[in-house]
Motif scaffolding. Structure first.
Motif, short mmCIF file in Angstrom:
data_model
loop_
_atom_site.label_atom_id
_atom_site.label_comp_id
_atom_site.label_asym_id
_atom_site.label_seq_id
_atom_site.Cartn_x
_atom_site.Cartn_y
_atom_site.Cartn_z
N UNK A 150 8.75 -14.13 -20.36
CA UNK A 150 7.73 -14.64 -19.44
C UNK A 150 7.85 -16.16 -19.34
N UNK A 151 7.39 -16.69 -18.21
CA UNK A 151 7.34 -18.15 -18.06
C UNK A 151 6.07 -18.65 -18.76
N UNK A 152 5.96 -18.31 -20.04
CA UNK A 152 4.75 -18.63 -20.81
C UNK A 152 5.11 -19.60 -21.92
N UNK A 153 4.14 -20.43 -22.27
CA UNK A 153 4.39 -21.46 -23.28
C UNK A 153 3.15 -21.65 -24.14
N UNK A 154 3.40 -22.00 -25.39
CA UNK A 154 2.31 -22.31 -26.32
C UNK A 154 2.51 -23.72 -26.86
N UNK A 155 1.43 -24.44 -27.05
CA UNK A 155 1.52 -25.70 -27.77
C UNK A 155 1.02 -25.44 -29.19
N UNK A 156 1.88 -25.79 -30.16
CA UNK A 156 1.55 -25.54 -31.56
C UNK A 156 1.29 -26.88 -32.24
N UNK A 157 0.25 -26.95 -33.05
CA UNK A 157 0.00 -28.16 -33.83
C UNK A 157 -0.21 -27.75 -35.29
N UNK A 158 0.64 -28.27 -36.15
CA UNK A 158 0.54 -27.98 -37.59
C UNK A 158 0.37 -26.49 -37.88
N UNK A 159 1.13 -25.66 -37.19
CA UNK A 159 1.09 -24.23 -37.48
C UNK A 159 -0.07 -23.49 -36.84
N UNK A 186 0.41 -6.90 -21.76
CA UNK A 186 0.91 -8.25 -21.51
C UNK A 186 0.78 -9.07 -22.78
N UNK A 187 1.83 -9.78 -23.13
CA UNK A 187 1.79 -10.61 -24.34
C UNK A 187 0.85 -11.79 -24.13
N UNK A 188 0.90 -12.42 -22.97
CA UNK A 188 -0.05 -13.51 -22.67
C UNK A 188 -1.21 -12.91 -21.89
N UNK A 189 -1.13 -12.86 -20.58
CA UNK A 189 -2.06 -12.05 -19.79
C UNK A 189 -1.29 -11.57 -18.56
N UNK A 190 -1.82 -10.56 -17.86
CA UNK A 190 -0.98 -9.93 -16.82
C UNK A 190 -0.80 -10.77 -15.56
N UNK A 191 -1.27 -12.01 -15.55
CA UNK A 191 -1.10 -12.86 -14.37
C UNK A 191 0.03 -13.86 -14.58
N UNK A 192 0.71 -13.69 -15.72
CA UNK A 192 1.84 -14.55 -16.08
C UNK A 192 3.10 -14.08 -15.38
N UNK A 193 3.88 -15.05 -14.90
CA UNK A 193 5.11 -14.69 -14.18
C UNK A 193 6.24 -14.37 -15.15
N UNK A 194 7.00 -13.32 -14.86
CA UNK A 194 8.22 -13.12 -15.65
C UNK A 194 9.21 -14.24 -15.31
N UNK A 195 10.16 -14.53 -16.22
CA UNK A 195 11.20 -15.50 -15.87
C UNK A 195 12.03 -14.89 -14.74
N UNK A 196 12.30 -15.65 -13.67
CA UNK A 196 13.03 -15.08 -12.54
C UNK A 196 14.34 -14.43 -12.96
N UNK A 197 15.02 -15.01 -13.98
CA UNK A 197 16.31 -14.46 -14.40
C UNK A 197 16.17 -13.06 -15.01
N UNK A 198 14.97 -12.70 -15.46
CA UNK A 198 14.79 -11.41 -16.14
C UNK A 198 14.12 -10.37 -15.24
N UNK A 199 13.78 -10.79 -14.03
CA UNK A 199 12.95 -9.96 -13.16
C UNK A 199 13.56 -8.60 -12.87
N UNK A 200 14.89 -8.57 -12.78
CA UNK A 200 15.53 -7.30 -12.40
C UNK A 200 15.36 -6.23 -13.49
#
Ligand code: ASP
Length: 443
Positions: free
Chosen positions: A371-380, A346-360
């Motif tokens: 994945x429906x995953x997001x990062x907040x980036x501050x100054x790199x 898992x790129x994030x962790x295995x409890x992360x939901x795939x994007x519904x559009x990609x599930x198939x």
């Protein structure tokens, strides 16, 4: 004078200016801490945690402590283990994050949770990575991605206002693929406005320049950067950037100096002045600017140019520590390929939901699933990571299977979670911010 306690000759000088050997500073940490700068840093950390608590409290969150002596909570690192005295031969794992506990809290009906949580990850040290660190951890039920992003933006605003820092404007969002394409990084530093540009189509056809012709014939790309006002850089500086590129597996960089006297470049004799002028114009390079070009497979090329971009930014003093540039990176890949173990992880962790559009495509083409995953980036820096979670038992079992866990193994390791999902688990999502990273950047 009444002497409270005598003091020996100090082994280190107590002033902000003097920075003696790091080892001595650590050995005499209690003296090092007397420096005003260190006291200011600690006061800042206190103010940040206080502001975080006040904000979440005002939003109806409960602060809930989760256990430290637990079963394994994977976040991609190794666990620290603690032997159990009462159950010989058995071990506790220290939490890599409160991830599983906070999900259980959501099933338990505590819809808004946060915690300033100590986490433990046994992994190699890096400048911004410690084995023991603190997260601002949160989770919410009956929400979608944007609800979490909005909540965190509110936190950033209230924190910056309390610290009397300029409150950042709306935080831009870009997809993971766009971040890689434009900045060669999934945590771009937006204090630098250089963007990687694909010029393959501008170069096109046969140029007579072997490196470019061959690359295009093999389906690779040619991309570049415009460096404002740097047409004059020396051969030695060019060699330095070349060595940065080589370190990132990019064999060559090619330079075009757009000087008031005309174009200077080893590419001139192959591409001709007209094409060079067209490329410079399309890339937005003006007189006085430097254009850097290179050829390689698309993603590798962007990543290498991303490193060159950062090196240039450092060298040109573009990384102003008083500026705060936030960015959301969304739609990360669900999985990556672990070469060593020859399996998906898992790129994030295995409890992360795939994007519904990609599930198939989850089983047929897992590496293409986002994945429906997001990062907040501050100054790199990656300041926070989070995701919408899986809340259905079947989907959780499918994802665990993708990363190589059989149903039995999944039951043994995460049976309690799979079971919990069977009792009307609400949709939920959350995020965790690195408190130490945040304070370090603010300080
Ligand atoms: N548990 C995640 C982490 O520690 C954060 C999250 O997904 O909320 O990175």
């Amino acid at each position: 004078l009444h002497i409270l306690n005598p003091c020996k000759t100090l082994p280190i000088h107590i002033s902000d200016e003097q920075a003696p050997d790091e080892g001595l500073r650590m050995q005499y940490r209690y003296l090092d801490l007397r420096k005003p700068r260190l006291v200011r840093n600690i006061a800042l950390r206190h103010k940040v945690t206080k502001a975080v608590r006040d904000y979440f409290d005002s939003q109806g969150f409960y602060e809930i402590e989760t256990p430290i002596l637990t079963a394994s909570t994977p976040e991609g690192a190794r666990d620290y283990l603690v032997p159990s005295r009462v159950n010989p031969g058995k071990f506790y794992a220290l939490p890599q994050s409160p991830q599983l506990y906070k999900q259980i809290l959501m099933v338990g009906g505590l819809d808004r949770y946060f915690q300033i949580a100590r986490c433990f990850r046994d992994e190699d040290l890096r400048a911004d990575r410690q084995p023991e660190f603190t997260q601002i951890d949160m989770e919410m039920s009956f929400v979608e991605r944007d609800d979490v992003l909005t909540m965190v933006e509110g936190l950033v605003h209230s924190l910056f206002a309390k610290l009397q820092l300029p409150v950042p404007a709306a935080i831009p969002r870009i997809s993971y693929s766009e971040a890689i394409e434009k900045y060669g990084s999934d945590k771009p530093d937006l204090r630098v406005d250089m963007v990687i540009q694909d010029v393959s189509d501008l170069i096109g056809g046969q140029t007579g320049f072997g490196a470019f012709d061959q690359a295009l014939a093999e389906g690779m790309r040619i991309k570049g950067l415009v460096v404002k006002g740097q047409a004059h850089i020396t051969r030695k500086e060019q060699d330095h950037y070349k060595s940065i590129a080589q370190g990132a597996n990019l064999p060559g960089l090619f330079f075009i100096a757009h000087t008031p006297e005309g174009y200077k470049s080893s590419l001139l004799k192959f591409l001709g002045e007209e094409k060079i002028a067209h490329i410079c114009q399309q890339m937005g390079a003006e007189s006085g600017d430097l254009v850097i070009l290179a050829a390689a497979p698309s993603k590798d090329l962007s990543v290498a140019l991303g490193k060159v971009r950062l090196e240039l930014a450092q060298h040109l003093n573009l990384l102003d520590p008083q500026r705060y540039e936030f960015l959301w990176v969304i739609d990360f890949p669900m999985f990556s390929w672990n070469e060593e173990e020859n399996r998906l992880e898992a790129e994030h962790h295995p409890f992360t939901s795939p994007l519904p559009s990609d599930l198939e495509r989850l089983e047929s083409d897992p590496l293409s699933v986002r994945a429906a995953a997001y990062d907040l980036v501050l100054n790199g820096s990656e300041l926070a990571s989070g995701s919408v979670r899986i809340h259905q038992r079947d989907l959780q079992a499918r994802v665990l299977k993708c990363i190589g866990l059989s149903l039995e193994e999944a039951e043994t390791k995460f049976g309690f979670l799979l079971n919990a999902f069977g009792y009307g688990a609400p949709p939920h999502a959350g995020i965790a911010l690195g408190l130490d990273r945040l304070v370090a950047i603010l300080a």
